[in-house]
Design a protein around this motif. Structure first.
Motif, PDB file in Angstrom:
ATOM      1  N   LEU A  54       0.835  -1.196   0.000  1.00  0.00           N
ATOM      2  CA  LEU A  54       0.000   0.000   0.000  1.00  0.00           C
ATOM      3  C   LEU A  54       0.875   1.253   0.000  1.00  0.00           C
ATOM      4  O   LEU A  54       1.916   1.295   0.651  1.00  0.00           O
ATOM      5  CB  LEU A  54      -0.926   0.007   1.218  1.00  0.00           C
ATOM      6  CG  LEU A  54      -1.925  -1.148   1.308  1.00  0.00           C
ATOM      7  CD1 LEU A  54      -2.665  -1.124   2.637  1.00  0.00           C
ATOM      8  CD2 LEU A  54      -2.912  -1.092   0.148  1.00  0.00           C
ATOM      9  N   VAL A  55       0.416   2.264  -0.721  1.00  0.00           N
ATOM     10  CA  VAL A  55       1.166   3.519  -0.843  1.00  0.00           C
ATOM     11  C   VAL A  55       0.292   4.657  -0.329  1.00  0.00           C
ATOM     12  O   VAL A  55      -0.875   4.766  -0.717  1.00  0.00           O
ATOM     13  CB  VAL A  55       1.547   3.778  -2.320  1.00  0.00           C
ATOM     14  CG1 VAL A  55       2.280   5.098  -2.470  1.00  0.00           C
ATOM     15  CG2 VAL A  55       2.381   2.631  -2.870  1.00  0.00           C
ATOM     16  N   PRO A  56       0.839   5.521   0.540  1.00  0.00           N
ATOM     17  CA  PRO A  56       0.065   6.686   0.976  1.00  0.00           C
ATOM     18  C   PRO A  56      -0.273   7.572  -0.221  1.00  0.00           C
ATOM     19  O   PRO A  56       0.601   7.872  -1.045  1.00  0.00           O
ATOM     20  CB  PRO A  56       1.003   7.415   1.943  1.00  0.00           C
ATOM     21  CG  PRO A  56       2.038   6.418   2.331  1.00  0.00           C
ATOM     22  CD  PRO A  56       2.163   5.475   1.167  1.00  0.00           C
ATOM     23  N   PRO A  57      -1.519   8.004  -0.365  1.00  0.00           N
ATOM     24  CA  PRO A  57      -1.890   8.828  -1.516  1.00  0.00           C
ATOM     25  C   PRO A  57      -1.142  10.154  -1.582  1.00  0.00           C
ATOM     26  O   PRO A  57      -0.968  10.713  -2.665  1.00  0.00           O
ATOM     27  CB  PRO A  57      -3.396   9.036  -1.357  1.00  0.00           C
ATOM     28  CG  PRO A  57      -3.729   8.628   0.011  1.00  0.00           C
ATOM     29  CD  PRO A  57      -2.644   7.722   0.502  1.00  0.00           C
ATOM     30  N   GLU A  58      -0.671  10.650  -0.440  1.00  0.00           N
ATOM     31  CA  GLU A  58       0.093  11.903  -0.444  1.00  0.00           C
ATOM     32  C   GLU A  58       1.367  11.762  -1.272  1.00  0.00           C
ATOM     33  O   GLU A  58       1.845  12.735  -1.852  1.00  0.00           O
ATOM     34  CB  GLU A  58       0.486  12.328   0.980  1.00  0.00           C
ATOM     35  CG  GLU A  58      -0.660  12.471   1.949  1.00  0.00           C
ATOM     36  CD  GLU A  58      -1.090  11.132   2.570  1.00  0.00           C
ATOM     37  OE1 GLU A  58      -0.234  10.297   2.914  1.00  0.00           O
ATOM     38  OE2 GLU A  58      -2.301  10.928   2.678  1.00  0.00           O
ATOM     39  N   PRO A  85      -3.487   0.521  -3.075  1.00  0.00           N
ATOM     40  CA  PRO A  85      -2.619  -0.546  -3.589  1.00  0.00           C
ATOM     41  C   PRO A  85      -1.695  -0.009  -4.680  1.00  0.00           C
ATOM     42  O   PRO A  85      -2.055   0.903  -5.426  1.00  0.00           O
ATOM     43  CB  PRO A  85      -3.608  -1.564  -4.178  1.00  0.00           C
ATOM     44  CG  PRO A  85      -4.944  -1.210  -3.626  1.00  0.00           C
ATOM     45  CD  PRO A  85      -4.903   0.249  -3.296  1.00  0.00           C
ATOM     46  N   LYS A  86      -0.494  -0.595  -4.766  1.00  0.00           N
ATOM     47  CA  LYS A  86       0.479  -0.153  -5.770  1.00  0.00           C
ATOM     48  C   LYS A  86      -0.091  -0.127  -7.189  1.00  0.00           C
ATOM     49  O   LYS A  86       0.183   0.822  -7.930  1.00  0.00           O
ATOM     50  CB  LYS A  86       1.724  -1.036  -5.726  1.00  0.00           C
ATOM     51  CG  LYS A  86       2.668  -0.692  -4.618  1.00  0.00           C
ATOM     52  CD  LYS A  86       3.905  -1.561  -4.703  1.00  0.00           C
ATOM     53  CE  LYS A  86       4.780  -1.353  -3.490  1.00  0.00           C
ATOM     54  NZ  LYS A  86       5.943  -2.244  -3.511  1.00  0.00           N
ATOM     55  N   PRO A  87      -0.873  -1.134  -7.616  1.00  0.00           N
ATOM     56  CA  PRO A  87      -1.393  -1.061  -8.988  1.00  0.00           C
ATOM     57  C   PRO A  87      -2.233   0.194  -9.231  1.00  0.00           C
ATOM     58  O   PRO A  87      -2.127   0.812 -10.298  1.00  0.00           O
ATOM     59  CB  PRO A  87      -2.245  -2.330  -9.117  1.00  0.00           C
ATOM     60  CG  PRO A  87      -1.662  -3.278  -8.133  1.00  0.00           C
ATOM     61  CD  PRO A  87      -1.218  -2.423  -6.983  1.00  0.00           C
ATOM     62  N   ALA A  88      -3.046   0.581  -8.263  1.00  0.00           N
ATOM     63  CA  ALA A  88      -3.869   1.786  -8.421  1.00  0.00           C
ATOM     64  C   ALA A  88      -2.982   3.027  -8.525  1.00  0.00           C
ATOM     65  O   ALA A  88      -3.234   3.913  -9.354  1.00  0.00           O
ATOM     66  CB  ALA A  88      -4.844   1.925  -7.255  1.00  0.00           C
ATOM     67  N   VAL A  89      -1.943   3.093  -7.718  1.00  0.00           N
ATOM     68  CA  VAL A  89      -1.025   4.237  -7.748  1.00  0.00           C
ATOM     69  C   VAL A  89      -0.303   4.304  -9.095  1.00  0.00           C
ATOM     70  O   VAL A  89      -0.174   5.376  -9.685  1.00  0.00           O
ATOM     71  CB  VAL A  89      -0.024   4.167  -6.573  1.00  0.00           C
ATOM     72  CG1 VAL A  89       1.075   5.210  -6.719  1.00  0.00           C
ATOM     73  CG2 VAL A  89      -0.758   4.346  -5.247  1.00  0.00           C
ATOM     74  N   LYS A  90       0.135   3.157  -9.609  1.00  0.00           N
ATOM     75  CA  LYS A  90       0.808   3.144 -10.917  1.00  0.00           C
ATOM     76  C   LYS A  90      -0.119   3.660 -12.011  1.00  0.00           C
ATOM     77  O   LYS A  90       0.301   4.420 -12.882  1.00  0.00           O
ATOM     78  CB  LYS A  90       1.293   1.734 -11.250  1.00  0.00           C
ATOM     79  CG  LYS A  90       2.515   1.306 -10.473  1.00  0.00           C
ATOM     80  CD  LYS A  90       3.016  -0.025 -10.950  1.00  0.00           C
ATOM     81  CE  LYS A  90       4.212  -0.493 -10.177  1.00  0.00           C
ATOM     82  NZ  LYS A  90       5.364   0.372 -10.244  1.00  0.00           N
ATOM     83  N   ASP A 119     -16.184  -2.513   2.641  1.00  0.00           N
ATOM     84  CA  ASP A 119     -14.870  -2.860   3.184  1.00  0.00           C
ATOM     85  C   ASP A 119     -13.745  -2.657   2.172  1.00  0.00           C
ATOM     86  O   ASP A 119     -12.609  -3.055   2.409  1.00  0.00           O
ATOM     87  CB  ASP A 119     -14.871  -4.307   3.672  1.00  0.00           C
ATOM     88  CG  ASP A 119     -15.260  -5.285   2.571  1.00  0.00           C
ATOM     89  OD1 ASP A 119     -15.503  -4.836   1.426  1.00  0.00           O
ATOM     90  OD2 ASP A 119     -15.318  -6.500   2.849  1.00  0.00           O
ATOM     91  N   GLY A 120     -14.059  -2.048   1.038  1.00  0.00           N
ATOM     92  CA  GLY A 120     -13.050  -1.803   0.007  1.00  0.00           C
ATOM     93  C   GLY A 120     -12.729  -3.037  -0.810  1.00  0.00           C
ATOM     94  O   GLY A 120     -11.836  -3.011  -1.647  1.00  0.00           O
ATOM     95  N   ARG A 192     -10.663  -4.684 -10.291  1.00  0.00           N
ATOM     96  CA  ARG A 192     -11.503  -5.584  -9.492  1.00  0.00           C
ATOM     97  C   ARG A 192     -10.674  -6.515  -8.623  1.00  0.00           C
ATOM     98  O   ARG A 192     -11.111  -6.950  -7.580  1.00  0.00           O
ATOM     99  CB  ARG A 192     -12.414  -6.400 -10.426  1.00  0.00           C
ATOM    100  CG  ARG A 192     -13.412  -5.523 -11.159  1.00  0.00           C
ATOM    101  CD  ARG A 192     -14.176  -6.289 -12.215  1.00  0.00           C
ATOM    102  NE  ARG A 192     -14.913  -5.361 -13.068  1.00  0.00           N
ATOM    103  CZ  ARG A 192     -14.419  -4.776 -14.144  1.00  0.00           C
ATOM    104  NH1 ARG A 192     -13.170  -5.039 -14.509  1.00  0.00           N
ATOM    105  NH2 ARG A 192     -15.127  -3.939 -14.853  1.00  0.00           N
ATOM    106  N   GLY A 193      -9.475  -6.840  -9.073  1.00  0.00           N
ATOM    107  CA  GLY A 193      -8.617  -7.735  -8.300  1.00  0.00           C
ATOM    108  C   GLY A 193      -7.878  -6.978  -7.227  1.00  0.00           C
ATOM    109  O   GLY A 193      -7.898  -5.759  -7.154  1.00  0.00           O
ATOM    110  N   ARG A 194      -7.176  -7.713  -6.414  1.00  0.00           N
ATOM    111  CA  ARG A 194      -6.434  -7.090  -5.319  1.00  0.00           C
ATOM    112  C   ARG A 194      -5.048  -6.652  -5.785  1.00  0.00           C
ATOM    113  O   ARG A 194      -4.280  -6.103  -5.006  1.00  0.00           O
ATOM    114  CB  ARG A 194      -6.350  -8.044  -4.141  1.00  0.00           C
ATOM    115  CG  ARG A 194      -7.746  -8.290  -3.586  1.00  0.00           C
ATOM    116  CD  ARG A 194      -7.727  -8.790  -2.190  1.00  0.00           C
ATOM    117  NE  ARG A 194      -6.836  -8.008  -1.340  1.00  0.00           N
ATOM    118  CZ  ARG A 194      -7.245  -7.154  -0.424  1.00  0.00           C
ATOM    119  NH1 ARG A 194      -8.519  -6.900  -0.263  1.00  0.00           N
ATOM    120  NH2 ARG A 194      -6.389  -6.536   0.346  1.00  0.00           N
ATOM    121  N   GLY A 195      -4.737  -6.890  -7.093  1.00  0.00           N
ATOM    122  CA  GLY A 195      -3.505  -6.376  -7.685  1.00  0.00           C
ATOM    123  C   GLY A 195      -2.281  -7.074  -7.278  1.00  0.00           C
ATOM    124  O   GLY A 195      -1.212  -6.645  -7.430  1.00  0.00           O
TER     125      GLY A 195
END
Length: 195
Positions: A54-58, A85-90, A119-120, A192-195
């Motif tokens: 997990l990556v802080p959005p900041e 999650p890292k995939p979302a940040v990328k 629950d995300g 949709r996946g947990r990446g």
């Protein structure tokens, strides 16, 4: 790196205190620019070491602000404080890179991301929206975002779009692009996946 070398060369030869101060100022500016780009590339293309899964959005926001720099682009950040999650940040960073480049005359970049389900666990929705007098998104980039990785051959210009599609596919997701008007463009992904 070239700016560092030139600045150090000028500093070594310069005796005037005012010019030496100006050289140091230019070196500091070059160091900030390089650090911002390295931070961005590490998060956007690398493994983002030190953050776990997990990556802080900041961190993502700061990286985008770094590539915007002094351009006339207003960043409207609509992501909460919960780590992503890292995939979302990328995906957020690579889409932001493409859109910042498309805003050659400035404009507004809206960045949003929302976890689905109480629950995300329902996945993540990502949306980036730009508004500007002129939006110059490369036609091959646009095709890859709209149609998928194989829409055109990969080049240095299209690599971020290919990466967005690949990361989305690995997370059982999809990418979408919508040209709302000539001055408005929406791109995003649903993971949709947990990446």
């Amino acid at each position: 790196v070239g700016a560092f070398a030139n600045g150090l060369e000028l500093l070594a030869d310069e005796k005037d205190p005012e010019m030496r101060a100006r050289c140091i100022e230019l070196l500091e500016q070059s160091a900030r620019t390089s650090a911002n780009k390295l931070k961005f590339f590490r998060l956007a293309f690398g493994s983002a070491g030190g953050f776990g899964e997990l990556v802080p959005p900041e961190e993502a926001k700061s990286a985008i602000e770094g590539i915007i720099g002094d351009r006339a682009i207003t960043l409207n950040w609509m992501i909460g404080a919960d780590p992503l999650p890292k995939p979302a940040v990328k995906i957020v960073l690579n889409l932001a890179l493409l859109l910042v480049d498309a805003l050659v005359r400035g404009g507004r970049l809206d960045v949003g991301c929302e976890k689905q389900g109480a629950d995300g666990q329902g996945g993540i929705e990502i949306a980036l929206h730009v508004e500007a007098e002129r939006i110059f998104l490369d036609a091959d980039v646009e095709r890859i975002l709209a149609e998928g990785e194989g829409a055109t051959p990969m080049t240095s210009r299209t690599a971020p779009a290919v990466l967005v599609q690949a990361v989305a596919r690995q997370s059982d997701g999809t990418v979408m692009l919508a040209r709302e008007t000539p001055t408005s463009l929406l791109v995003g992904a649903v993971l949709r996946g947990r990446g």
